[in-house]
Design an enzyme around this catalytic site. Structure first.
Site, PDB file in Angstrom:
ATOM      1  CB  SER A 194      -4.408   0.880  -0.306  1.00 39.01           C
ATOM      2  OG  SER A 194      -3.388   0.402  -1.165  1.00 39.01           O
ATOM      3  CE  LYS A 208       1.910  -6.953   9.514  1.00 38.52           C
ATOM      4  NZ  LYS A 208       0.553  -7.428   9.250  1.00 38.52           N
ATOM      5  CG  ASN A 265       1.202 -11.566   9.557  1.00 36.95           C
ATOM      6  OD1 ASN A 265       0.623 -10.493   9.652  1.00 36.95           O
ATOM      7  ND2 ASN A 265       0.700 -12.699  10.058  1.00 36.95           N
ATOM      8  CG  ASP A 284       0.745  -5.916   2.280  1.00 36.45           C
ATOM      9  OD1 ASP A 284       0.077  -6.924   2.589  1.00 36.45           O
ATOM     10  OD2 ASP A 284       0.532  -4.790   2.773  1.00 36.45           O
ATOM     11  CG  HIS A 315      -3.005  -0.257  10.560  1.00 40.33           C
ATOM     12  ND1 HIS A 315      -4.354  -0.435  10.436  1.00 40.33           N
ATOM     13  CD2 HIS A 315      -2.467  -1.505  10.563  1.00 40.33           C
ATOM     14  CE1 HIS A 315      -4.621  -1.730  10.367  1.00 40.33           C
ATOM     15  NE2 HIS A 315      -3.492  -2.389  10.426  1.00 40.33           N
ATOM     16  CD  GLN A 369       8.134  -6.160   5.077  1.00 42.91           C
ATOM     17  OE1 GLN A 369       9.179  -6.605   4.594  1.00 42.91           O
ATOM     18  NE2 GLN A 369       6.954  -6.641   4.760  1.00 42.91           N
ATOM     19  CD  GLU A 390       3.595  -5.231   6.369  1.00 40.77           C
ATOM     20  OE1 GLU A 390       4.830  -5.365   6.313  1.00 40.77           O
ATOM     21  OE2 GLU A 390       3.034  -4.430   7.136  1.00 40.77           O
ATOM     22  CB  SER A 441      -0.420   0.393  -4.369  1.00 43.30           C
ATOM     23  OG  SER A 441      -1.174   0.122  -3.201  1.00 43.30           O
ATOM     24  CG  HIS A 483      -1.633  -1.243   1.461  1.00 43.41           C
ATOM     25  ND1 HIS A 483      -2.699  -1.625   0.686  1.00 43.41           N
ATOM     26  CD2 HIS A 483      -1.469  -2.245   2.368  1.00 43.41           C
ATOM     27  CE1 HIS A 483      -3.164  -2.797   1.103  1.00 43.41           C
ATOM     28  NE2 HIS A 483      -2.431  -3.196   2.114  1.00 43.41           N
ATOM     29  CB  CYS A 527      -7.750  -3.710  12.728  1.00 44.39           C
ATOM     30  SG  CYS A 527      -6.929  -4.425  11.275  1.00 44.39           S
ATOM     31  CG  ASP A 573      -0.040  -4.004  10.858  1.00 50.14           C
ATOM     32  OD1 ASP A 573      -1.210  -4.254  10.580  1.00 50.14           O
ATOM     33  OD2 ASP A 573       0.799  -3.674   9.990  1.00 50.14           O
ATOM     34  CG  ASN A 574      -2.005  -8.416  11.711  1.00 51.07           C
ATOM     35  OD1 ASN A 574      -1.105  -7.645  11.408  1.00 51.07           O
ATOM     36  ND2 ASN A 574      -2.095  -9.616  11.193  1.00 51.07           N
ATOM     37  CB  SER A 601       4.432  -3.310  10.389  1.00 51.46           C
ATOM     38  OG  SER A 601       3.319  -3.485  11.206  1.00 51.46           O
ATOM     39  CG  HIS A 610      -4.256  -8.986   1.436  1.00 51.27           C
ATOM     40  ND1 HIS A 610      -3.476  -7.921   1.825  1.00 51.27           N
ATOM     41  CD2 HIS A 610      -3.950  -9.221   0.142  1.00 51.27           C
ATOM     42  CE1 HIS A 610      -2.714  -7.548   0.815  1.00 51.27           C
ATOM     43  NE2 HIS A 610      -2.980  -8.328  -0.217  1.00 51.27           N
TER      44      HIS A 610
HETATM   45  P1  NAI Z   1      -5.989 -14.815  11.597  1.00 45.13           P
HETATM   46  O1  NAI Z   1      -5.702 -16.134  10.978  1.00 45.13           O
HETATM   47  O2  NAI Z   1      -5.364 -14.435  12.886  1.00 45.13           O
HETATM   48  O3  NAI Z   1      -7.567 -14.609  11.777  1.00 45.13           O
HETATM   49  C1  NAI Z   1      -8.538 -15.010  10.867  1.00 45.13           C
HETATM   50  C2  NAI Z   1      -9.673 -15.660  11.684  1.00 45.13           C
HETATM   51  O4  NAI Z   1     -10.770 -15.914  10.834  1.00 45.13           O
HETATM   52  C3  NAI Z   1      -9.249 -16.994  12.309  1.00 45.13           C
HETATM   53  O5  NAI Z   1      -9.441 -16.965  13.711  1.00 45.13           O
HETATM   54  C4  NAI Z   1     -10.161 -18.012  11.622  1.00 45.13           C
HETATM   55  O6  NAI Z   1     -10.522 -19.081  12.473  1.00 45.13           O
HETATM   56  C5  NAI Z   1     -11.347 -17.151  11.240  1.00 45.13           C
HETATM   57  N1  NAI Z   1     -12.148 -17.707  10.140  1.00 45.13           N
HETATM   58  C6  NAI Z   1     -11.718 -18.378   9.028  1.00 45.13           C
HETATM   59  N2  NAI Z   1     -12.772 -18.755   8.275  1.00 45.13           N
HETATM   60  C7  NAI Z   1     -13.877 -18.292   8.918  1.00 45.13           C
HETATM   61  C8  NAI Z   1     -15.274 -18.372   8.627  1.00 45.13           C
HETATM   62  N3  NAI Z   1     -15.736 -19.021   7.554  1.00 45.13           N
HETATM   63  N4  NAI Z   1     -16.134 -17.768   9.495  1.00 45.13           N
HETATM   64  C9  NAI Z   1     -15.696 -17.135  10.620  1.00 45.13           C
HETATM   65  N5  NAI Z   1     -14.377 -17.050  10.941  1.00 45.13           N
HETATM   66  C10 NAI Z   1     -13.488 -17.617  10.090  1.00 45.13           C
HETATM   67  O7  NAI Z   1      -5.603 -13.736  10.473  1.00 45.13           O
HETATM   68  P2  NAI Z   1      -5.394 -12.155  10.722  1.00 45.13           P
HETATM   69  O8  NAI Z   1      -3.977 -11.892  10.996  1.00 45.13           O
HETATM   70  O9  NAI Z   1      -6.431 -11.702  11.633  1.00 45.13           O
HETATM   71  O10 NAI Z   1      -5.670 -11.602   9.241  1.00 45.13           O
HETATM   72  C11 NAI Z   1      -6.952 -11.676   8.635  1.00 45.13           C
HETATM   73  C12 NAI Z   1      -6.900 -11.023   7.258  1.00 45.13           C
HETATM   74  O11 NAI Z   1      -6.643  -9.627   7.415  1.00 45.13           O
HETATM   75  C13 NAI Z   1      -5.809 -11.537   6.347  1.00 45.13           C
HETATM   76  O12 NAI Z   1      -6.288 -11.542   5.014  1.00 45.13           O
HETATM   77  C14 NAI Z   1      -4.702 -10.524   6.502  1.00 45.13           C
HETATM   78  O13 NAI Z   1      -3.811 -10.541   5.426  1.00 45.13           O
HETATM   79  C15 NAI Z   1      -5.502  -9.253   6.616  1.00 45.13           C
HETATM   80  N6  NAI Z   1      -4.882  -8.105   7.284  1.00 45.13           N
HETATM   81  C16 NAI Z   1      -5.455  -6.882   7.020  1.00 45.13           C
HETATM   82  C17 NAI Z   1      -4.976  -5.739   7.618  1.00 45.13           C
HETATM   83  C18 NAI Z   1      -5.574  -4.421   7.304  1.00 45.13           C
HETATM   84  O14 NAI Z   1      -5.019  -3.391   7.695  1.00 45.13           O
HETATM   85  N7  NAI Z   1      -6.698  -4.346   6.629  1.00 45.13           N
HETATM   86  C19 NAI Z   1      -3.858  -5.790   8.582  1.00 45.13           C
HETATM   87  C20 NAI Z   1      -3.373  -7.118   8.835  1.00 45.13           C
HETATM   88  C21 NAI Z   1      -3.884  -8.223   8.210  1.00 45.13           C
END
Ligand code: NAI
Length: 463
Positions: free
Chosen positions: A81, A219, A214, A128, A384, A396, A189, A76, A53, A228, A223-224, A392, A334
């Site tokens: 983003s 991180k 990650n 990322d 963020h 990197q 990332e 990006s 991003h 958020c 960050d996550n 984070s 993501h």
């Molecule tokens: P995580 O693996 O810690 O959490 C995902 C959760 O979703 C898990 O607990 C899992 O059991 C649950 N899950 C999976 N399938 C499901 C379903 N059908 N129904 C309900 N729950 C379900 O992953 P994390 O780190 O939380 O990341 C989640 C996403 O967010 C990823 O795609 C990551 O790349 C992205 N991300 C986005 C950020 C942003 O700023 N927008 C920042 C960091 C990560």
């Protein structure tokens, strides 16, 4: 080259620079690395392709990589983003960048391709979500004869990437294979990109070492989660100006992003429900005070729906048909496949403003869709805050230094940075917020089996 960049408006550079100056004061980890390594330039000779991003915070990351001696080209990793003033400031500073907020999917892959075009070729990737890695590896497999891989695209995304691969193959035969061989490593990332890397390794298809940024504690547990916590509600508010307090919000997924998202909404006064498939995370959500439900049970009564799973088909067409009039639907995971956007294409869309659409369902009920299902905290707000991104991005930079200076010591596997570096990243962020750390006595350290300097926890500790 005079204009080796694609940005919305280069005249935004001065505004971008002012925000960069402010961000630097909130990014102590990156500034400490500049002070520590600015003279020795450990990244001299590195030619880094960045696919992340293009925000103000990322601009501070880019300028840190450059200060440490790297040549950098940037795109990006998401079509919505980019902060155009950040991209302009980077371009004006002489680093090639290809990113415009609201670019098309075709442009996304074209810009990524351009970010690889160092005259002498790229030798490191900072990714990322894994698109830069995917581009090179998929293209190299097609060049090796697996042409069927790109013959039948199943999504708009695939149409765009496959077309770009074909274009590059026609323009420079053998380019993907040559580039794959020249790449000495990737640092990744986010959860979704890391997932792709472990899959590649499992299938024997990872051709260089990878560092999973990650899963540094500093991180994903910051960050996550805390990122958020601040940026989710920011995105919903900027998009809709809706009153949060009293609304019923459903957060799908209670991993790190889900925990931060649920905290964000409940902090704003919403009544939050959570869905989960993992009993551990479901129990955590319940014990954090959230009602854990199925989406089917909650769908007809909730006002706001947020997906955070990194999984696909979470909010499906049958769910959206059940929603109340003017329900808000968004994703902070993501990729946009968490919500079945494609199934809405034949409905009536009314664009309200950039990254906000109102879609009419057959019943006459309307839903407000944020960022077309792409991560809304970056599409509808500015992602963020700098401070958490400093943690984070410090990881990197350390990962890039590791891959560039000691890449030979790594196999073609996925690694996590050692705990002493994780602790270093945290340590670099303490002073800025006035944290006073206590110290262990030698006797105490011996008693719990660590050294006075750390690391302070065993590898299996989960924080
Ligand atoms: P995580 O693996 O810690 O959490 C995902 C959760 O979703 C898990 O607990 C899992 O059991 C649950 N899950 C999976 N399938 C499901 C379903 N059908 N129904 C309900 N729950 C379900 O992953 P994390 O780190 O939380 O990341 C989640 C996403 O967010 C990823 O795609 C990551 O790349 C992205 N991300 C986005 C950020 C942003 O700023 N927008 C920042 C960091 C990560």
């Amino acid at each position: 080259m005079a204009t080796d960049y694609i940005v919305k408006d280069i005249n935004l550079a001065a505004f971008g620079r002012k925000e960069l100056d402010i961000a630097e004061t909130e990014m102590p980890g990156l500034m400490a690395l500049r002070a520590e390594y600015g003279d020795s330039k450990p990244l001299a000779g590195a030619r880094i392709v960045g696919s992340l991003h293009m925000t103000i915070q990322t601009a501070v990351l880019i300028e840190t990589l450059v200060a440490l001696g790297a040549d950098v080209r940037w795109a990006s990793c998401n079509i919505f983003s980019t902060q155009d003033h950040a991209a302009a400031a980077i371009a004006a500073g002489g680093t090639p960048v290809f990113a415009i907020k609201g670019q098309t999917l075709e442009e996304h892959w074209d810009y990524l391709d351009r970010s690889f075009m160092f005259p002498e070729g790229a030798n490191l990737i900072l990714d990322d979500g894994g698109d830069a890695t995917l581009y090179v590896l998929l293209g190299a497999r097609v060049e090796a004869g697996e042409t069927d891989l790109i013959e039948t695209p199943t999504s708009e995304e695939e149409v765009a990437v496959f077309a770009q691969i074909k274009k590059r193959m026609a323009a420079s035969p053998g380019w993907f294979t040559k580039t794959r061989e020249a790449i000495q490593g990737v640092s990744e990332e986010t959860t979704t990109g890391v997932h792709r890397l472990y899959e590649l390794h499992k299938n024997g298809q990872l051709p260089f070492p990878a560092i999973n940024v990650n899963d540094s504690v500093t991180k994903s547990k910051f960050d996550n989660k805390y990122g958020c916590k601040e940026s989710l509600v920011d995105g919903i508010r900027r998009a809709t100006d809706t009153m949060m307090a009293g609304k019923v919000a459903v957060v799908c997924g209670y991993g790190d992003v889900g925990k931060g998202s649920a905290a964000s909404l409940s902090g704003a006064g919403a009544r939050v429900k959570v869905t989960e498939i993992d009993p551990i995370c479901a129990l955590q959500a319940a014990m954090d005070g959230f009602e854990v439900v199925t989406l089917e049970d909650a769908v007809a009564t909730a006002d706001i729906f947020i997906t955070t799973t990194g999984n696909k088909d979470i909010i499906r067409i049958e769910h959206m048909r059940e929603m109340k009039d003017m329900a808000i639907v968004g994703n902070i995971g993501h990729f946009d496949n968490e919500i079945q956007i494609a199934s809405l294409k034949n409905h009536k869309w009314t664009n309200i403003k950039e990254q906000v659409d109102m879609i009419e369902m057959p019943s006459g009920n309307r839903i407000i869709l944020l960022s077309e299902g792409r991560l809304l905290n970056l599409g509808n707000a500015t992602g963020h805050p700098s401070f958490v991104m400093s943690a984070s991005f410090t990881n990197q930079v350390l990962a890039q230094i590791e891959l560039w200076t000691r890449g030979d010591e790594y196999n073609n596997e996925v690694y996590i940075l050692p705990k002493h570096l994780d602790e270093k990243v945290a340590r670099l962020h303490l002073e800025r917020i006035g944290v006073k750390l206590s110290s262990l006595s030698k006797e105490q350290a011996d008693y719990i089996g660590v050294t006075v300097e750390g690391p302070f926890k065993p590898e299996h500790y989960r924080y």
